[in-house]
Design a protein around this motif. Sequence first.
Motif, PDB file in Angstrom:
ATOM      1  N   GLY A  81       0.838  -1.199   0.000  1.00 26.59           N
ATOM      2  CA  GLY A  81       0.000   0.000   0.000  1.00 26.59           C
ATOM      3  C   GLY A  81       0.867   1.239   0.000  1.00 26.59           C
ATOM      4  O   GLY A  81       2.062   1.176  -0.297  1.00 26.59           O
ATOM      5  N   GLY A  82       0.279   2.368   0.318  1.00 30.55           N
ATOM      6  CA  GLY A  82       1.031   3.612   0.366  1.00 30.55           C
ATOM      7  C   GLY A  82       0.796   4.490  -0.841  1.00 30.55           C
ATOM      8  O   GLY A  82       0.055   4.140  -1.772  1.00 30.55           O
ATOM      9  N   PRO A  83       1.447   5.674  -0.860  1.00 36.69           N
ATOM     10  CA  PRO A  83       1.160   6.662  -1.899  1.00 36.69           C
ATOM     11  C   PRO A  83       1.550   6.236  -3.307  1.00 36.69           C
ATOM     12  O   PRO A  83       0.853   6.585  -4.266  1.00 36.69           O
ATOM     13  CB  PRO A  83       1.964   7.886  -1.449  1.00 36.69           C
ATOM     14  CG  PRO A  83       3.019   7.346  -0.523  1.00 36.69           C
ATOM     15  CD  PRO A  83       2.393   6.180   0.155  1.00 36.69           C
ATOM     16  N   ARG A  84       2.651   5.483  -3.462  1.00 38.77           N
ATOM     17  CA  ARG A  84       3.061   5.099  -4.822  1.00 38.77           C
ATOM     18  C   ARG A  84       2.014   4.205  -5.475  1.00 38.77           C
ATOM     19  O   ARG A  84       1.649   4.394  -6.640  1.00 38.77           O
ATOM     20  CB  ARG A  84       4.413   4.383  -4.785  1.00 38.77           C
ATOM     21  CG  ARG A  84       5.597   5.318  -4.760  1.00 38.77           C
ATOM     22  CD  ARG A  84       6.875   4.626  -5.164  1.00 38.77           C
ATOM     23  NE  ARG A  84       7.950   5.589  -5.314  1.00 38.77           N
ATOM     24  CZ  ARG A  84       8.846   5.531  -6.280  1.00 38.77           C
ATOM     25  NH1 ARG A  84       8.789   4.576  -7.191  1.00 38.77           N
ATOM     26  NH2 ARG A  84       9.801   6.423  -6.362  1.00 38.77           N
ATOM     27  N   ILE A  85       1.555   3.210  -4.739  1.00 36.50           N
ATOM     28  CA  ILE A  85       0.533   2.314  -5.283  1.00 36.50           C
ATOM     29  C   ILE A  85      -0.754   3.087  -5.553  1.00 36.50           C
ATOM     30  O   ILE A  85      -1.419   2.882  -6.581  1.00 36.50           O
ATOM     31  CB  ILE A  85       0.268   1.143  -4.316  1.00 36.50           C
ATOM     32  CG1 ILE A  85       1.420   0.138  -4.395  1.00 36.50           C
ATOM     33  CG2 ILE A  85      -1.049   0.458  -4.637  1.00 36.50           C
ATOM     34  CD1 ILE A  85       1.479  -0.635  -5.706  1.00 36.50           C
ATOM     35  N   ALA A  86      -1.107   3.988  -4.657  1.00 39.11           N
ATOM     36  CA  ALA A  86      -2.329   4.785  -4.846  1.00 39.11           C
ATOM     37  C   ALA A  86      -2.247   5.616  -6.118  1.00 39.11           C
ATOM     38  O   ALA A  86      -3.206   5.678  -6.912  1.00 39.11           O
ATOM     39  CB  ALA A  86      -2.560   5.681  -3.631  1.00 39.11           C
TER      40      ALA A  86
END
Length: 280
Positions: free
Chosen positions: A40-45
């Motif tokens: 998860g986290g911002p890169r995946i988002a």
Amino acid sequence: MCQSLTVGLGLKPAHYEEALACSVQGLWFEVHPENYFVDGGPRIAWLQAIRSRHPISLHGVALSLAADCPPDPAHLQRLLDLARRVEPTLISEHLAWSNWRGTYHPDLLPFPRSGEALGRIVDNIGRTQDVLGCRIAVENPAHYLRIDGHAWDEIDFLAEIVRRSGCGLLLDINNVYVGACNLGYSAADYIDRFPAEAVMEVHLAGYTEDRQFGADLLIDSHDAPVAETVWNLYERFIARAGRCPTLIERDDKLPEFSVMLAERDRAHAVLQRALEEANR
């Protein structure tokens, strides 16, 4: 080859906002999957947000297909998990090795084109395709020095990999030009002999001259605009092969997103001319 794609760009975090907002028709983006092996986290988002608007391609750098061992099962599982999450249009990998006895080296390393290497590579591609459940494309390498032990011509070697494994090819034209200058062969002849029917994607990038040896040693640096010599080879290939998904690579010294789009537009115009010629 995937005819629904036209010209894409390598996606970099500095360009996320503009990439997400961009509405240019036919645009797609490519990423190195290893940068997104997280839960998860911002890169995946961000990647999923961009995937909701544009096709995504995964271009791996660490499967180590030419190593003397199978791909790391954990690496393959992470790649499969990411592919299920973003549903990429294409998945590709380099024809090189980087894993030696469990240690990853930060480079794409060369190997002798022997019968033994051919067998290992075909087996490793087969293992990869079996896990992913799809055909992958394998990229021709850049060359910086001569190594001993080649039993195969590179074009014949690539064609045999395709025949035995069922994979496709990724033609990196900057690699062709860099290798031709460094080793003294004809880039035009290489392009003319390349098995166009197996090409799933084309890469265009910039090179730089080595600090010590200058023009005698070109580096596939991906930190400069596509050179005119590479554009000429691209036009030569597309005139023979027809439209093919094309990517503009830039990994360092990133310009403004608009500059990347301008290079993208130039490649798109080459593909459009090829389409018009085919329809005449």
